[in-house]
Design a protein around this motif. Structure first.
Motif, PDB file in Angstrom:
ATOM      1  N   ASP A 121      -3.518  -4.208 -35.852  1.00 23.84           N
ATOM      2  CA  ASP A 121      -2.665  -3.061 -36.164  1.00 23.84           C
ATOM      3  C   ASP A 121      -1.500  -3.030 -35.183  1.00 23.84           C
ATOM      4  OD1 ASP A 121      -1.445  -0.635 -36.600  1.00 23.84           O
ATOM      5  OD2 ASP A 121      -3.293   0.552 -36.581  1.00 23.84           O
ATOM      6  N   PRO A 122      -0.271  -3.300 -35.626  1.00 31.89           N
ATOM      7  CA  PRO A 122       0.865  -3.328 -34.698  1.00 31.89           C
ATOM      8  C   PRO A 122       1.175  -1.985 -34.058  1.00 31.89           C
ATOM      9  CG  PRO A 122       1.615  -3.528 -36.976  1.00 31.89           C
ATOM     10  CD  PRO A 122       0.122  -3.654 -37.001  1.00 31.89           C
ATOM     11  N   ALA A 123       0.591  -0.903 -34.586  1.00 34.61           N
ATOM     12  CA  ALA A 123       0.755   0.394 -33.921  1.00 34.61           C
ATOM     13  C   ALA A 123      -0.211   0.532 -32.745  1.00 34.61           C
ATOM     14  CB  ALA A 123       0.536   1.532 -34.915  1.00 34.61           C
ATOM     15  N   GLN A 124      -1.376  -0.108 -32.853  1.00 34.22           N
ATOM     16  CA  GLN A 124      -2.385   0.002 -31.808  1.00 34.22           C
ATOM     17  C   GLN A 124      -2.271  -1.115 -30.770  1.00 34.22           C
ATOM     18  OE1 GLN A 124      -4.545   2.648 -31.597  1.00 34.22           O
ATOM     19  NE2 GLN A 124      -3.282   3.427 -33.285  1.00 34.22           N
ATOM     20  N   TRP A 125      -1.752  -2.259 -31.176  1.00 33.11           N
ATOM     21  CA  TRP A 125      -1.443  -3.338 -30.240  1.00 33.11           C
ATOM     22  C   TRP A 125      -0.049  -3.858 -30.567  1.00 33.11           C
ATOM     23  CZ3 TRP A 125      -1.294  -9.005 -30.675  1.00 33.11           C
ATOM     24  CH2 TRP A 125      -1.060  -9.611 -29.424  1.00 33.11           C
ATOM     25  N   PRO A 126       0.978  -3.289 -29.909  1.00 32.03           N
ATOM     26  CA  PRO A 126       2.369  -3.529 -30.330  1.00 32.03           C
ATOM     27  C   PRO A 126       3.122  -4.551 -29.491  1.00 32.03           C
ATOM     28  CG  PRO A 126       2.285  -1.603 -28.935  1.00 32.03           C
ATOM     29  CD  PRO A 126       0.889  -2.167 -28.966  1.00 32.03           C
ATOM     30  N   PHE A 127       2.432  -5.499 -28.865  1.00 31.37           N
ATOM     31  CA  PHE A 127       3.148  -6.410 -27.973  1.00 31.37           C
ATOM     32  C   PHE A 127       4.236  -7.192 -28.698  1.00 31.37           C
ATOM     33  CE2 PHE A 127       2.936 -10.584 -25.447  1.00 31.37           C
ATOM     34  CZ  PHE A 127       4.026 -10.222 -24.672  1.00 31.37           C
ATOM     35  N   GLN A 128       3.983  -7.623 -29.921  1.00 33.36           N
ATOM     36  CA  GLN A 128       5.016  -8.362 -30.648  1.00 33.36           C
ATOM     37  C   GLN A 128       6.235  -7.492 -30.909  1.00 33.36           C
ATOM     38  OE1 GLN A 128       3.701 -10.310 -34.240  1.00 33.36           O
ATOM     39  NE2 GLN A 128       5.471 -11.646 -34.273  1.00 33.36           N
ATOM     40  N   ARG A 129       6.019  -6.238 -31.288  1.00 36.97           N
ATOM     41  CA  ARG A 129       7.134  -5.297 -31.465  1.00 36.97           C
ATOM     42  C   ARG A 129       7.888  -5.102 -30.155  1.00 36.97           C
ATOM     43  NH1 ARG A 129       4.290  -0.207 -32.635  1.00 36.97           N
ATOM     44  NH2 ARG A 129       6.387   0.693 -32.544  1.00 36.97           N
ATOM     45  N   MET A 130       7.130  -5.002 -29.063  1.00 36.18           N
ATOM     46  CA  MET A 130       7.758  -4.813 -27.762  1.00 36.18           C
ATOM     47  C   MET A 130       8.602  -6.018 -27.382  1.00 36.18           C
ATOM     48  SD  MET A 130       5.959  -3.874 -24.133  1.00 36.18           S
ATOM     49  CE  MET A 130       5.445  -2.304 -24.792  1.00 36.18           C
ATOM     50  N   ALA A 131       8.079  -7.224 -27.598  1.00 35.11           N
ATOM     51  CA  ALA A 131       8.834  -8.433 -27.265  1.00 35.11           C
ATOM     52  C   ALA A 131      10.134  -8.494 -28.053  1.00 35.11           C
ATOM     53  CB  ALA A 131       7.971  -9.668 -27.519  1.00 35.11           C
ATOM     54  N   ALA A 132      10.073  -8.133 -29.327  1.00 31.98           N
ATOM     55  CA  ALA A 132      11.282  -8.150 -30.150  1.00 31.98           C
ATOM     56  C   ALA A 132      12.280  -7.096 -29.682  1.00 31.98           C
ATOM     57  CB  ALA A 132      10.914  -7.927 -31.618  1.00 31.98           C
ATOM     58  N   ALA A 133      11.792  -5.899 -29.348  1.00 35.65           N
ATOM     59  CA  ALA A 133      12.684  -4.830 -28.887  1.00 35.65           C
ATOM     60  C   ALA A 133      13.330  -5.193 -27.555  1.00 35.65           C
ATOM     61  CB  ALA A 133      11.902  -3.522 -28.763  1.00 35.65           C
ATOM     62  N   ARG A 175      -2.993 -18.136 -27.615  1.00 34.33           N
ATOM     63  CA  ARG A 175      -1.931 -18.096 -28.621  1.00 34.33           C
ATOM     64  C   ARG A 175      -1.810 -16.706 -29.243  1.00 34.33           C
ATOM     65  NH1 ARG A 175      -0.782 -22.839 -32.940  1.00 34.33           N
ATOM     66  NH2 ARG A 175       1.383 -22.231 -33.328  1.00 34.33           N
ATOM     67  N   ALA A 176      -2.956 -16.119 -29.606  1.00 32.47           N
ATOM     68  CA  ALA A 176      -2.931 -14.805 -30.254  1.00 32.47           C
ATOM     69  C   ALA A 176      -2.492 -13.709 -29.298  1.00 32.47           C
ATOM     70  CB  ALA A 176      -4.320 -14.492 -30.820  1.00 32.47           C
ATOM     71  N   ASP A 177      -2.929 -13.796 -28.041  1.00 36.62           N
ATOM     72  CA  ASP A 177      -2.639 -12.734 -27.081  1.00 36.62           C
ATOM     73  C   ASP A 177      -1.246 -12.831 -26.494  1.00 36.62           C
ATOM     74  OD1 ASP A 177      -4.419 -10.684 -26.776  1.00 36.62           O
ATOM     75  OD2 ASP A 177      -5.445 -11.486 -25.029  1.00 36.62           O
ATOM     76  N   PHE A 178      -0.722 -14.061 -26.354  1.00 42.64           N
ATOM     77  CA  PHE A 178       0.553 -14.191 -25.652  1.00 42.64           C
ATOM     78  C   PHE A 178       1.604 -15.009 -26.389  1.00 42.64           C
ATOM     79  CE2 PHE A 178       3.348 -16.275 -22.520  1.00 42.64           C
ATOM     80  CZ  PHE A 178       4.010 -15.142 -22.072  1.00 42.64           C
ATOM     81  N   PHE A 179       1.327 -16.261 -26.688  1.00 47.83           N
ATOM     82  CA  PHE A 179       2.401 -17.153 -27.111  1.00 47.83           C
ATOM     83  C   PHE A 179       3.026 -16.771 -28.443  1.00 47.83           C
ATOM     84  CE2 PHE A 179       0.562 -19.724 -23.771  1.00 47.83           C
ATOM     85  CZ  PHE A 179       1.695 -20.194 -23.150  1.00 47.83           C
ATOM     86  N   ASP A 180       2.246 -16.385 -29.423  1.00 44.48           N
ATOM     87  CA  ASP A 180       2.839 -15.972 -30.700  1.00 44.48           C
ATOM     88  C   ASP A 180       3.598 -14.648 -30.587  1.00 44.48           C
ATOM     89  OD1 ASP A 180       2.119 -18.250 -31.990  1.00 44.48           O
ATOM     90  OD2 ASP A 180       0.495 -17.361 -33.166  1.00 44.48           O
ATOM     91  N   PRO A 181       2.984 -13.581 -30.064  1.00 44.49           N
ATOM     92  CA  PRO A 181       3.726 -12.319 -30.014  1.00 44.49           C
ATOM     93  C   PRO A 181       4.891 -12.325 -29.031  1.00 44.49           C
ATOM     94  CG  PRO A 181       1.599 -12.085 -28.930  1.00 44.49           C
ATOM     95  CD  PRO A 181       1.580 -13.408 -29.628  1.00 44.49           C
ATOM     96  N   ALA A 182       4.812 -13.110 -27.970  1.00 44.09           N
ATOM     97  CA  ALA A 182       5.880 -13.120 -26.962  1.00 44.09           C
ATOM     98  C   ALA A 182       7.070 -13.968 -27.362  1.00 44.09           C
ATOM     99  CB  ALA A 182       5.333 -13.616 -25.624  1.00 44.09           C
ATOM    100  N   ARG A 183       6.988 -14.700 -28.471  1.00 46.94           N
ATOM    101  CA  ARG A 183       8.005 -15.683 -28.811  1.00 46.94           C
ATOM    102  C   ARG A 183       9.427 -15.135 -28.795  1.00 46.94           C
ATOM    103  NH1 ARG A 183       9.501 -20.039 -27.438  1.00 46.94           N
ATOM    104  NH2 ARG A 183       7.291 -20.631 -27.503  1.00 46.94           N
ATOM    105  N   PRO A 184       9.750 -13.963 -29.360  1.00 51.42           N
ATOM    106  CA  PRO A 184      11.150 -13.503 -29.304  1.00 51.42           C
ATOM    107  C   PRO A 184      11.675 -13.379 -27.878  1.00 51.42           C
ATOM    108  CG  PRO A 184       9.876 -12.150 -30.840  1.00 51.42           C
ATOM    109  CD  PRO A 184       8.894 -12.997 -30.095  1.00 51.42           C
ATOM    110  N   LEU A 185      10.812 -12.963 -26.957  1.00 49.38           N
ATOM    111  CA  LEU A 185      11.246 -12.779 -25.579  1.00 49.38           C
ATOM    112  C   LEU A 185      11.243 -14.098 -24.807  1.00 49.38           C
ATOM    113  CD1 LEU A 185      12.295 -10.436 -23.946  1.00 49.38           C
ATOM    114  CD2 LEU A 185       9.932  -9.808 -23.364  1.00 49.38           C
TER     115      LEU A 185
END
Length: 411
Positions: A121-133, A175-185
């Motif tokens: 749930d990107p509302a409950q675990w929003p790291f990918q949203r945060m990296a993009a922002a 990969r799930a915890d860091f590399f995929d969601p952190a990619r924009p940053l």
């Protein structure tokens, strides 16, 4: 329940092994020897990378091993290089002058035992949203203050919001915890990586040394490493590895192990330097008991710092506590800033306490505490820095200023 755990174990196994040959887009880490470009590949040889008008091969950092199916490849990035491309795409290079810095920490999705954050749930675990922002703000540098890997156990129940999540100390969980969601940053700017307690040698330490440690990889996981200085576009940073520092009741040998590290870190500091350390040095985790007694953290580092004299840093940036806290002290003392709301389950705000109290014998002149999924943007303004706390749900919630040793957030 047994069937759900078995399904989660199968998902973790499948996610750890690439289904076909792959090479990840690279990322750039700053360390004591400058910048290094790093990537992962399942190909037989490391790829080539282009520096300005010439290509060069990347070198093997470490080959595939057990739950880590990729070869880790890297190449030093000399200061003279102006443009780096990899497979036709630009790679971020360090700026001659750093003017915009993103600070964040504690970004992974917590699954441990019966506690399960809703990683799906990107509302409950929003790291990918945060990296993009954060990437959209075009930072020159990203500082991560530690704790990247949180998926330690299988998702306990099908309805927990983490069904199918990889877990354990392997590539799939990293990969799930860091590399995929952190990619924009990772694509936006070079990073300074700080090791957290989740990357200690009893947990994700092997992954830390494969992927994120900027220095040479040791033969085995090392519990303690020496502090180092990073020069980043006019910004002087000193990094301390506190992965094994216990928050409570440390044995004397552990305190004595960290004492020379803190002394060495102080010796590295130039005027105006920032200290980056995962565990806060000068902070309160909570106000305890009916007397609202300030419960300090981290006991290991506090004890190790005793007798070392005046702290030369202008500010200490940390994580570990999953919220935003500021402690500004009276006199010529460095402020402590905690930026730990990067995605993992947040802690409550500090709450009410005594009007006056001290940390490590230093009188607190100002304290701020804010709960939420948040990161900090610092923008250079002459010799000072303007700091904006960005909350994913509420926008820019606090505006602060770092000038000298004073990090202040007027209400």
């Amino acid at each position: 329940m047994v069937r759900a755990v078995a399904a989660a174990a199968l998902a973790a196994l499948l996610s750890a092994a690439p289904s076909a040959a792959e090479t990840l887009a690279p990322w750039v880490i700053l360390g004591p020897a400058g910048a290094v470009v790093r990537t992962l590949t399942t190909e037989a040889a490391c790829p080539r990378i282009r520096y300005d008008d010439f290509d060069r091969p990347m070198q093997v950092r470490v080959g595939p091993w057990a739950d880590y199916p990729h070869t880790v490849c890297e190449a030093p990035l000399p200061k003279i290089v102006q443009r780096v491309t990899f497979a036709g795409r630009d790679v971020p290079v360090p700026k001659a002058e750093v003017r915009r810095v993103v600070v964040l920490g504690d970004t992974g999705c917590r699954i441990r035992g019966i506690f399960a954050q809703a990683c799906n749930d990107p509302a409950q675990w929003p790291f990918q949203r945060m990296a993009a922002a954060a990437a959209a703000l075009r930072p020159d540098l990203v500082i991560h203050v530690g704790d990247y890997h949180y998926r330690e156990s299988p998702c306990p129940l099908p309805g927990a919001g983490c069904s199918g999540s990889p877990y354990g100390y392997n590539w799939g969980a990293w990969r799930a915890d860091f590399f995929d969601p952190a990619r924009p940053l990772l694509d936006a700017a070079p990073w300074v990586m700080v090791r957290g307690n989740h990357e200690d040698c009893n947990r994700a330490g092997h992954g830390w040394y494969r992927y994120l440690e900027p220095r040479a990889r040791p033969v085995d996981c090392e519990a303690f490493t020496e502090p180092y200085r990073v020069e980043a576009g006019g910004l002087d940073l000193v990094v301390v590895d506190s992965a094994h520092a216990l928050d409570r009741t440390p044995p004397p040998p552990l305190v004595e192990r960290y004492r020379p590290q803190l002394a060495a870190a102080r010796a590295l500091a130039r005027p105006g330097a920032w200290l980056l350390v995962h565990h806060p040095l000068y902070a309160v985790f909570r106000f305890d008991g009916p007397e609202r007694r300030p419960l300090e953290t981290n006991a290991t580092l506090l004890a190790a710092a005793e007798g070392l004299g005046a702290d030369p840093f202008s500010v200490v940036f940390s994580g570990h506590i999953h919220r935003f806290d500021v402690f500004r002290f009276a006199g010529d003392r460095p402020s402590q800033v905690i930026v730990g709301g990067g995605g993992t389950a947040v802690d409550p705000a500090l709450g009410d306490g005594p009007d006056r109290f001290a940390i490590a014998g230093m009188d607190v002149a100002e304290r701020v505490s804010d709960k939420g999924f948040q990161f900090l943007l610092l923008e250079r303004e002459g010799a000072a820095w303007q700091a904006t706390l960005h909350d994913l749900d509420r926008g820019a919630v606090r505006r602060c200023r770092l000038e000298g040793k004073n990090f202040s957030c007027p209400q």
